[in-house]
Design a protein around this motif. Structure first.
Motif: not given
Length: 239
Positions: A80-90, A223-239
């Motif tokens: 798998w790809s494992l990413q550690l994320l930190k929200k900007q300005d948070s 987490i719901g907002s992050l889920g939307e962002t992940v789905q949107a990025v995957l759709t736009a880039s590879v799916l």
């Protein structure tokens, strides 16, 4: 809550999906049988397969989030790809695990079981509670390639370990939707194959730290907002 009714509804929904899949397989098999070959012996190619595989080495770039670390992580039988994320300005942090489809015959199967085993091996414990189904929507304004809003269903639960408690969001992402059930993906992929197309998938598991014994509803907005962002990025880039 009427758990007996809930289980019956879930079983009925899965049974209906299974019957539909068997019907589709039966109907789709007839032409191939009459011609002396079977479609699944050589399924159509996966578009952007190279880009999908690249996710393991690079992860994905998420607007509003900084990747502090990314690596290929062996989880069960898969890398798998494992990413550690930190929200900007948070101060909000998250763990993002992605498993992209690796070939035309690769199907989602035991990814969630492997995540559970990885959690127990890594933190000594992985006790699941407050498990429920949730939905979130990716709007056309988030992904210009979409022709309509995309509704994604996901599993949402709390996982308690010896060191940390997480809110967890999991689903299989594909271009026009997502669902935690492998059967749902198989259904849409079989329909696509009738048109000589395929539905590529990526398994997604998001972990957001939360207070021990807390209620996952307090984390849903983040987490719901992050889920939307992940789905949107995957759709736009590879799916």
């Amino acid at each position: 809550m009427n758990y007996s009714k809930l289980f019956k509804e879930c079983y009925f929904s899965q049974a209906v999906a299974l019957l539909l899949l068997l019907l589709l397989l039966a109907i789709g098999a007839v032409p191939g049988y009459l011609k002396g070959h079977w479609q699944w012996q050589k399924p159509p190619a996966i578009a952007n397969l190279k880009e999908l595989k690249q996710i393991r080495q690079t992860g994905i770039t998420l607007p509003g989030w900084q990747t502090t670390e990314q690596a290929e992580q062996q989880i069960g039988e898969h890398k798998w790809s494992l990413q550690l994320l930190k929200k900007q300005d948070s101060q909000t942090e998250a763990v993002l695990l992605l498993l992209p489809q690796s070939g035309p015959r690769t199907q989602p199967q035991v990814e969630w079981t492997e995540i559970n085993g990885w959690g127990r091996a890594r933190w000594g414990r992985w006790d699941i509670a407050q498990n429920r189904s949730v939905e979130f929507t990716v709007k056309r304004s988030q992904v210009k390639e979409l022709t309509a809003e995309t509704t994604v269903k996901a599993m949402f639960f709390r996982a308690a370990t010896r060191e940390q408690t997480f809110a967890v969001l999991q689903w299989y992402a594909w271009r026009n939707g997502g669902n935690p059930s492998p059967l749902r993906w198989l259904l849409v992929d079989q329909i696509a194959q009738w048109h000589n197309q395929r539905v590529a998938w990526v398994a997604v598991s998001i972990l957001v730290p939360m207070e021990p014994l807390g209620q996952i509803e307090t984390i849903w907005s983040e987490i719901g907002s992050l889920g939307e962002t992940v789905q949107a990025v995957l759709t736009a880039s590879v799916l």
